[in-house]
Design an enzyme around this catalytic site. Structure first.
Site, PDB file in Angstrom:
ATOM      1  N   CYS A  39       0.831  -1.222   0.000  1.00  0.00           N
ATOM      2  CA  CYS A  39       0.000   0.000   0.000  1.00  0.00           C
ATOM      3  C   CYS A  39       0.859   1.263   0.000  1.00  0.00           C
ATOM      4  O   CYS A  39       0.334   2.376  -0.116  1.00  0.00           O
ATOM      5  CB  CYS A  39      -0.934   0.008   1.198  1.00  0.00           C
ATOM      6  N   HIS A  73      -9.371   3.735  -0.914  1.00  0.00           N
ATOM      7  CA  HIS A  73      -7.990   3.247  -0.801  1.00  0.00           C
ATOM      8  C   HIS A  73      -7.662   2.295  -1.955  1.00  0.00           C
ATOM      9  O   HIS A  73      -7.596   1.074  -1.768  1.00  0.00           O
ATOM     10  CB  HIS A  73      -7.824   2.571   0.564  1.00  0.00           C
TER      11      HIS A  73
HETATM   12  N1  COA Z   1     -16.869   1.727   4.798  1.00  0.00           N
HETATM   13  C1  COA Z   1     -18.179   2.047   4.784  1.00  0.00           C
HETATM   14  N2  COA Z   1     -19.112   1.364   4.055  1.00  0.00           N
HETATM   15  C2  COA Z   1     -18.656   0.352   3.310  1.00  0.00           C
HETATM   16  C3  COA Z   1     -17.294  -0.017   3.264  1.00  0.00           C
HETATM   17  C4  COA Z   1     -16.383   0.710   4.064  1.00  0.00           C
HETATM   18  N3  COA Z   1     -15.095   0.377   4.108  1.00  0.00           N
HETATM   19  N4  COA Z   1     -17.165  -1.074   2.440  1.00  0.00           N
HETATM   20  C5  COA Z   1     -18.395  -1.362   1.962  1.00  0.00           C
HETATM   21  N5  COA Z   1     -19.300  -0.495   2.486  1.00  0.00           N
HETATM   22  C6  COA Z   1     -20.747  -0.497   2.291  1.00  0.00           C
HETATM   23  C7  COA Z   1     -21.178  -0.708   0.844  1.00  0.00           C
HETATM   24  O1  COA Z   1     -21.414   0.508   0.190  1.00  0.00           O
HETATM   25  C8  COA Z   1     -22.458  -1.489   1.025  1.00  0.00           C
HETATM   26  O2  COA Z   1     -23.498  -0.565   1.397  1.00  0.00           O
HETATM   27  P1  COA Z   1     -25.029  -0.802   0.931  1.00  0.00           P
HETATM   28  O3  COA Z   1     -25.416  -2.147   1.512  1.00  0.00           O
HETATM   29  O4  COA Z   1     -25.751   0.365   1.524  1.00  0.00           O
HETATM   30  O5  COA Z   1     -24.963  -0.814  -0.556  1.00  0.00           O
HETATM   31  C9  COA Z   1     -22.180  -2.355   2.231  1.00  0.00           C
HETATM   32  O6  COA Z   1     -21.193  -1.650   2.997  1.00  0.00           O
HETATM   33  C10 COA Z   1     -21.672  -3.735   1.889  1.00  0.00           C
HETATM   34  O7  COA Z   1     -20.676  -3.602   0.876  1.00  0.00           O
HETATM   35  P2  COA Z   1     -19.773  -4.793   0.392  1.00  0.00           P
HETATM   36  O8  COA Z   1     -18.925  -4.311  -0.740  1.00  0.00           O
HETATM   37  O9  COA Z   1     -20.626  -5.996   0.176  1.00  0.00           O
HETATM   38  O10 COA Z   1     -18.861  -5.017   1.674  1.00  0.00           O
HETATM   39  P3  COA Z   1     -17.938  -6.219   1.964  1.00  0.00           P
HETATM   40  O11 COA Z   1     -18.432  -6.890   3.194  1.00  0.00           O
HETATM   41  O12 COA Z   1     -17.739  -7.048   0.740  1.00  0.00           O
HETATM   42  O13 COA Z   1     -16.543  -5.480   2.287  1.00  0.00           O
HETATM   43  C11 COA Z   1     -14.926  -4.860   3.906  1.00  0.00           C
HETATM   44  C12 COA Z   1     -16.385  -4.726   3.445  1.00  0.00           C
HETATM   45  C13 COA Z   1     -14.739  -3.978   5.135  1.00  0.00           C
HETATM   46  C14 COA Z   1     -14.620  -6.306   4.264  1.00  0.00           C
HETATM   47  C15 COA Z   1     -13.987  -4.384   2.750  1.00  0.00           C
HETATM   48  O14 COA Z   1     -14.277  -3.052   2.444  1.00  0.00           O
HETATM   49  C16 COA Z   1     -12.525  -4.511   3.116  1.00  0.00           C
HETATM   50  O15 COA Z   1     -11.957  -5.602   3.049  1.00  0.00           O
HETATM   51  N6  COA Z   1     -11.871  -3.403   3.507  1.00  0.00           N
HETATM   52  C17 COA Z   1     -10.466  -3.425   3.887  1.00  0.00           C
HETATM   53  C18 COA Z   1      -9.593  -3.306   2.684  1.00  0.00           C
HETATM   54  C19 COA Z   1      -8.147  -3.462   3.056  1.00  0.00           C
HETATM   55  O16 COA Z   1      -7.778  -4.335   3.837  1.00  0.00           O
HETATM   56  N7  COA Z   1      -7.273  -2.651   2.468  1.00  0.00           N
HETATM   57  C20 COA Z   1      -5.854  -2.717   2.704  1.00  0.00           C
HETATM   58  C21 COA Z   1      -5.541  -2.092   3.995  1.00  0.00           C
HETATM   59  S1  COA Z   1      -3.913  -2.403   4.561  1.00  0.00           S
END
Ligand code: COA
Length: 421
Positions: free
Chosen positions: A93, A367
């Site tokens: 990242c 991100h």
């Molecule tokens: N913050 C706020 N809302 C979020 C979000 C976030 N990070 N990610 C998804 N959403 C919302 C979506 O818009 C969706 O909303 P809706 O139901 O109103 O349409 C809902 O949450 C579900 O979205 P979805 O894409 O199905 O979520 P998910 O469960 O597949 O993924 C996480 C959620 C947190 C697991 C994913 O964003 C993730 O893995 N984040 C971390 C990424 C990471 O590790 N990056 C590297 C860092 S070192």
């Protein structure tokens, strides 16, 4: 003997980024072109892009995200810059932050006068489970991943270590999320550019429209404490503590200091750059601080000849809300163990003593991992030039800092930028 100084000064004379978000049908090259076009428009004086001598591109894993390796020459070709040298930089990242440092060093060395630095990632073609697996390749695949860790899991472990050591509670992480969404609501390029209160109201309206019971959340914290509205991802990290899965690109144009006025009425100067490395998280003595960030920051401050007190604002790597609190300590803004109290007291808000993540940060802005480090610099460029619109910091900020972390801190790169006019 090393002086920790650049052999000659380097200035930023242009910056641009695509929207960050989930863009079906757009590839990383489309996003890179969008960022490049915006960068061209940001250069104050006419210049011919053919003058650019080299390209450095941060990209974490187009190979696995899009099935496309070898992206640097593709980006060079799509913005019409071939046959200049095009170099891909991969440091998880921190890829774009490190690409920026390489670009700075190339100009400072005298090899080039004009260099384009960018970052790009297109993550949303994959399902979240696959994204999680792809991101996990930035951890230690021999000792950490077989133990069941994912990135939310790593930062959850850092959170519990921090809470146990300093008495913080999960409430404070939620407050960081609320603050960053508030900042991001003023950023038209942000993926989740809405206040949590707005998202909460939208959920209520949607329930009403569907004829379902309308949830009775008192306020944002009440909403964030609701397991259905804000599910636990890896305790204590919940959905709104995590940066999203994102697509996006960002680019900046660097030139030697003596050329800056030929390109820009208000160039921004590189005051300091520092980078450091470390072993994987499982092998560290502490989990609630990132040692490489401390070293990188120290180097950058030394080069700039300033202290943390002089920094007017910072864009820090809040891949998870805990990461922002730890960053504010590692960067020396607050004493160890005091970052959460400073956040609680509003010191990191727009109006606070040390505004953090005015762009919305990775949490709200998005991100796209290989692009984030340069995305942070685009915000600093705008803030230092007084061009950040509704989210502009008042007064005339002089120093802006960026802090970009790879993995759990195996890489960290810190830059300090200065407005001199
Ligand atoms: N913050 C706020 N809302 C979020 C979000 C976030 N990070 N990610 C998804 N959403 C919302 C979506 O818009 C969706 O909303 P809706 O139901 O109103 O349409 C809902 O949450 C579900 O979205 P979805 O894409 O199905 O979520 P998910 O469960 O597949 O993924 C996480 C959620 C947190 C697991 C994913 O964003 C993730 O893995 N984040 C971390 C990424 C990471 O590790 N990056 C590297 C860092 S070192």
């Amino acid at each position: 003997m090393s002086t920790n100084k650049l052999a000659r000064g380097v200035a930023l004379v242009g910056a641009g980024m695509s929207n960050f978000g989930a863009f079906k049908g757009k590839s990383s090259r489309d996003l890179f072109v969008e960022a490049f076009v915006e960068m061209l428009a940001s250069v104050d004086k006419p210049f011919d892009p053919k003058m650019i001598e080299a390209l450095y591109v941060g990209n974490y894993s187009s190979d696995l995200f899009e099935g496309q390796g070898h992206v640097a020459p593709i980006m060079a070709s799509w913005v019409g810059l071939t046959p200049i040298p095009a170099v891909r930089v991969e440091d998880a990242c921190a890829s774009a932050g490190v690409a920026l440092r390489e670009g700075i060093l190339a100009v400072a060395s005298g090899l080039y006068d004009i260099v384009l630095v960018g970052g790009v990632e297109k993550m949303t073609d994959l399902a979240t489970e696959k994204v999680t697996d792809t991101l996990a390749t930035a951890a230690d695949s021999q000792y950490e991943i077989p133990a069941g860790f994912t990135f939310p899991g790593f930062y959850a472990a850092m959170s519990t270590s921090y809470m146990a050591a300093y008495g913080a509670t999960p409430e404070i992480f939620k407050k960081v999320g609320i603050k960053n969404h508030e900042n991001g609501s003023k950023n038209e390029k942000a993926q989740f550019g809405a206040k949590i209160s707005t998202l909460m109201e939208a959920r209520k309206n949607s329930a009403a429209k569907k004829g379902l019971p309308i949830p009775e959340w008192k306020d944002e914290l009440d909403f964030l404490n609701d397991d259905r509205a804000n599910p636990i991802i890896a305790w204590p990290m919940r959905l709104y503590d995590c940066s999203p899965v994102s697509d996006g690109a960002a680019v900046v144009l660097l030139v030697s200091e003596e050329l800056a006025s030929k390109f820009s009425d208000h160039p921004i100067f590189v005051a300091g750059t520092g980078q450091a490395s470390d072993g994987a998280l499982h092998d560290r003595e502490v989990l609630n601080s990132i040692p490489s960030a401390r070293v990188a920051a120290q180097k950058a401050y030394e080069m700039a000849g300033i202290t943390p007190k002089d920094v007017d604002f910072a864009e820090v790597h809040d891949c998870f809300t805990i990461a922002e609190i730890i960053a504010t300590e590692d960067l020396g803004f607050f004493e160890k163990g005091q970052g959460w109290k400073a956040a609680e007291a509003g010191e990191t808000s727009r109006e606070g003593k040390k505004p953090i993540n005015l762009s919305g940060g990775l949490k709200s802005k998005g991100h796209p991992v290989g692009a984030s480090g340069v995305g942070q610099v685009v915000e600093v460029w705008k803030q230092l030039r007084g061009q950040a619109g509704d989210r502009q910091l008042p007064g005339k900020p002089r120093y802006g800092l960026t802090h970009n972390v790879g993995g759990t801190g195996q890489t960290c790169v810190v830059h300090i930028f200065e407005r001199r006019d």
